[in-house]
Motif scaffolding. Structure first.
Motif, short mmCIF file in Angstrom:
data_model
loop_
_atom_site.label_atom_id
_atom_site.label_comp_id
_atom_site.label_asym_id
_atom_site.label_seq_id
_atom_site.Cartn_x
_atom_site.Cartn_y
_atom_site.Cartn_z
N PHE A 53 0.84 -1.20 0.00
CA PHE A 53 0.00 0.00 0.00
C PHE A 53 0.88 1.26 0.00
O PHE A 53 0.63 2.21 -0.75
N LEU A 54 1.92 1.26 0.82
CA LEU A 54 2.80 2.43 0.89
C LEU A 54 3.55 2.62 -0.42
O LEU A 54 3.74 3.76 -0.88
N LEU A 55 4.00 1.53 -1.04
CA LEU A 55 4.68 1.65 -2.33
C LEU A 55 3.74 2.25 -3.37
O LEU A 55 4.17 3.08 -4.20
N MET A 56 2.49 1.85 -3.35
CA MET A 56 1.52 2.40 -4.30
C MET A 56 1.28 3.88 -4.05
O MET A 56 0.86 4.61 -4.96
N GLN A 57 1.55 4.34 -2.81
CA GLN A 57 1.42 5.77 -2.49
C GLN A 57 2.73 6.52 -2.74
O GLN A 57 2.83 7.72 -2.46
N GLY A 58 3.77 5.80 -3.21
CA GLY A 58 5.04 6.44 -3.49
C GLY A 58 5.97 6.53 -2.30
O GLY A 58 7.02 7.19 -2.38
N GLU A 59 5.63 5.90 -1.18
CA GLU A 59 6.47 5.95 0.02
C GLU A 59 7.41 4.74 0.01
O GLU A 59 7.19 3.75 0.69
N VAL A 60 8.48 4.88 -0.76
CA VAL A 60 9.35 3.75 -1.06
C VAL A 60 10.07 3.24 0.19
O VAL A 60 10.08 2.03 0.48
N GLU A 61 10.69 4.13 0.93
CA GLU A 61 11.51 3.68 2.05
C GLU A 61 10.70 2.93 3.10
O GLU A 61 11.09 1.85 3.55
N ASP A 62 9.55 3.51 3.48
CA ASP A 62 8.69 2.84 4.48
C ASP A 62 8.11 1.55 3.92
O ASP A 62 7.99 0.55 4.64
N GLY A 63 7.75 1.58 2.64
CA GLY A 63 7.20 0.38 2.03
C GLY A 63 8.20 -0.76 2.00
O GLY A 63 7.87 -1.90 2.35
N ILE A 64 9.44 -0.47 1.59
CA ILE A 64 10.48 -1.49 1.56
C ILE A 64 10.78 -2.00 2.96
O ILE A 64 11.01 -3.21 3.17
N HIS A 65 10.76 -1.11 3.94
CA HIS A 65 11.01 -1.52 5.33
C HIS A 65 10.00 -2.58 5.77
O HIS A 65 10.37 -3.60 6.38
N LEU A 66 8.73 -2.36 5.45
CA LEU A 66 7.70 -3.32 5.87
C LEU A 66 7.78 -4.61 5.05
O LEU A 66 7.53 -5.69 5.58
N LEU A 67 8.12 -4.50 3.79
CA LEU A 67 8.30 -5.71 3.00
C LEU A 67 9.47 -6.54 3.52
O LEU A 67 9.42 -7.78 3.52
N THR A 68 10.50 -5.87 3.98
CA THR A 68 11.63 -6.58 4.59
C THR A 68 11.18 -7.31 5.85
O THR A 68 11.59 -8.46 6.11
N SER A 69 10.34 -6.66 6.65
CA SER A 69 9.80 -7.31 7.84
C SER A 69 8.97 -8.54 7.46
O SER A 69 9.05 -9.58 8.11
N ALA A 70 8.19 -8.41 6.39
CA ALA A 70 7.40 -9.54 5.92
C ALA A 70 8.30 -10.69 5.47
O ALA A 70 8.01 -11.87 5.72
#
Length: 641
Positions: A577-594
């Motif tokens: 969801f964050l990546l789709m909003q353009g928030e790359v750093e936070d999005g990648i951080h959560l994907l790494t947690s996943a």
């Protein structure tokens, strides 16, 4: 006499008449060899022929087939099983073809067998395979092999010519296969004849692998498929089916890279059919590489369109690889990408090819309910399911209930009543809740068959725990839970001093999902605030995303994120969801947690999701990709860079 039908049967009363009706006008003679029926099979057969012969079964299909051929007097032999039937047209054309050929020498025709395959969704699709079912009755022609028997001439193989005449085979739909226990029977026969010589025969290894797949012994299936692959030739009749089975079996074992290697090799040999492009799309989608998967699946549709214009078959093994599977996967990719227009387009297309896939109909209606007017939804779904057919009214009413669409339910309910359609008490109770009928509407209803989560919602909504008296399990706990929810609702949301903190977790998820579908928001809030734990909310958020209720799902996921309680699936959903909003750093951080939290099935698509939503080439993406490859080193063969 021109053509004899030869059959071996046992306890086929359910399907035999269909078979014989289909062929009665084509053949001149019907030969039935019965291997021990205890039902009405022979009585049914006697309506079509007096050539019925008893034969003691010896676990040898070839011997039984040879017994049937022995009694035939036609120049040509057609072989069918009772669970098969032939196409209804072109019978005279087939007879003229046989009359024009010399039956004095061994020769035959390869027919198209359309296998109707079962599915857990209650729907069927077709897989085509060639079958040596029509041949001359030349002296010395006989069957060999006790199972998956093959026809031979006295001096060896018989030359076969491919023709387009079709046989339909329903014996491997789920219910029939279970009923006959074919896998157990077939494996027993194959194991009994296994020898050092047999395991060097590629066809034997192929059919043995098939039966191991049917018995869910995938490692043994791969073992024998490999043996067959190493000794088979591309010209062998089973070769392409072997490749398809190996690929799908590797995927079932989560050995997707091994499957991809076979797919890429097969594409080089079959560039103008859809099968292996579709299989590549399935594999890429599994890894979250949505753009690459979409390209493969759209290629399937292009090939199918072009080949149809050229009046050529577009598939090699399965017709569904050309249109149905691509449209279904493209619809799912559109859902994940938030593309409503493409979701509707591909779901509509898939339903045009398979209108009994009611799961797809519910997905379509769920999303349309959120974004379209009732009139628009009605026009779309009635285009697929015309309401001049009463059964379609029933399907549309059930779908409206499942999707929480009040207006559609009100539209179709009286029409179902008018046509006396089989509306259940579960349907009636759901309709009463959805349309907010008074408690009196339940008078005289028998609710014993209703699911517990529905009864619990009804008990809370009507503030009547007595509705729970018929539930089979955990009655006291669930009644007490309902009483506490009702008490909080009546105290304007104030929590109780001695509230119970426990409710059965699977049930709680189902209750909350149903409350969302009914838009009982006040009740939902009370239950969430007082009883829902992190596991329940993670599951609920995932379920809501699947039906397009993104806002509600993200509210729960945000609460879980703030409390550091997201599970792997939750981290993946919020990260995307964050990546789709353009928030790359936070999005990648959560994907790494996943990636760190999830099991292999949950983590496998993480890098693909990151690439699919625009982070390819960024520093955070490269760091994630390195971490991903440490866990999935084989995935380096995929187009992540």
């Amino acid at each position: 006499m021109l053509l004899s039908l030869c059959m071996i049967v046992k306890n086929e009363e359910r399907v035999l008449a269909r078979c014989l009706d289909s062929v009665n006008a084509l053949v001149d003679e019907i030969i039935i060899v019965d291997t021990g029926s205890t039902d009405r099979t022979k009585a049914i057969a006697s309506r079509y022929t007096h050539h019925i012969y008893d034969y003691e079964w010896t676990n040898d299909f070839a011997a039984a087939r040879n017994e049937s051929i022995k009694h035939a007097t036609g120049k040509w032999i057609l072989v069918l099983d009772a669970d098969e039937y032939i196409q209804p047209d072109q019978h005279e054309e087939l007879r003229r073809l046989l009359q024009s050929r010399d039956a004095r020498k061994p020769t035959g025709f390869m027919l198209q067998i359309m296998n109707i395959l079962g599915s857990e969704n209650g729907l069927n699709h077709l897989m085509e395979s060639p079958g040596a079912r029509l041949f001359s009755k030349t002296p010395g022609v006989h069957y060999v092999e006790p199972i998956h028997e093959q026809i031979r001439a006295a001096n060896g193989a018989i030359p076969f010519e491919n023709i387009t005449f079709k046989i339909f085979h329903s014996g491997y739909t789920d219910e029939v296969a279970t009923e006959k226990q074919k896998t157990k029977r077939n494996l027993s026969i194959l194991e009994n004849i296994k020898s050092s010589t047999k395991v060097r025969e590629p066809y034997y290894c192929f059919v043995l692998g098939n039966e191991y797949v049917n018995g869910d012994n995938l490692s043994q299936a791969i073992k024998y498929y490999r043996k067959s692959y190493n000794r088979s030739k591309p010209t062998d009749a089973w070769y392409n089916h072997l490749i398809d089975r190996m690929i799908t079996t590797f995927m079932k074992q989560n050995e997707y890279i091994e499957a991809l290697k076979l797919v890429k090799a097969a594409q080089k040999k079959h560039i103008d059919v859809v099968d292996f492009y579709c299989l590549e799309g399935i594999i890429l989608n599994h890894y979250g590489l949505y753009h690459e998967a979409k390209h493969c699946l759209e290629r399937c549709l292009e090939i199918a369109d072009q080949r149809e214009r050229d009046n050529k078959p577009y598939w090699l093994i399965q017709t569904t690889y050309g249109r149905l599977v691509p449209h279904q996967l493209l619809a799912d990719i559109a859902r994940k990408s938030g593309d409503l227009h493409q979701l509707v387009h591909h779901t509509m297309k898939s339903l045009q090819y398979q209108d009994n896939n009611y799961t797809m109909l519910r997905i379509l209606t769920h999303f349309l309910t959120l974004y379209e007017t009732t009139d628009s939804i009605q026009a779309l779904i009635e285009k697929l399911y015309p309401t001049d057919k009463p059964f379609n009214l029933f399907i549309l009413f059930k779908t409206a209930l499942a999707c929480g669409n009040t207006e559609l339910a009100r539209l179709y309910y009286p029409q179902c009543i008018q046509h006396d359609l089989p509306i259940t008490e579960t349907d009636n109770l759901t309709y009463s809740l959805l349309t907010e009928q008074p408690r009196a509407s339940l008078a005289g209803r028998s609710l014993e068959e209703c699911p517990t989560d529905l009864l619990l919602v009804a008990a809370i909504y009507y503030q009547d725990p007595s509705l729970l008296q018929s539930i089979p399990n955990d009655k006291e706990t669930i009644i007490h839970f309902a009483e506490e929810v009702i008490a909080i609702l009546n105290s304007e949301g104030q929590p109780l001093e001695n509230a119970t903190t426990y409710a059965p977790l699977p049930l709680l998820h189902d209750v909350l999902l149903r409350l969302h579908l009914l838009d009982f928001n006040d009740i939902c809030s009370v239950v969430v605030q007082n009883w829902a734990d992190a596991e329940t909310l993670n599951r609920l958020a995932t379920s809501l995303l699947l039906i397009g209720r993104t806002s509600a799902a993200m509210e729960y996921l945000s609460v879980l994120l703030d409390n550091e309680a997201l599970n792997a699936e939750g981290c993946k959903n919020v990260g995307q969801f964050l990546l789709m909003q353009g928030e790359v750093e936070d999005g990648i951080h959560l994907l790494t947690s996943a990636l760190d939290l999830g099991d292999a099935n949950e983590a496998i698509e993480i890098a693909g999701i990151a690439k699919s939503f625009g982070t390819n080439g960024s520093d955070p993406y490269r760091v994630l990709l390195d971490r991903y490859f440490k866990r999935f080193p084989d995935a380096k063969l995929l187009p992540f860079n």
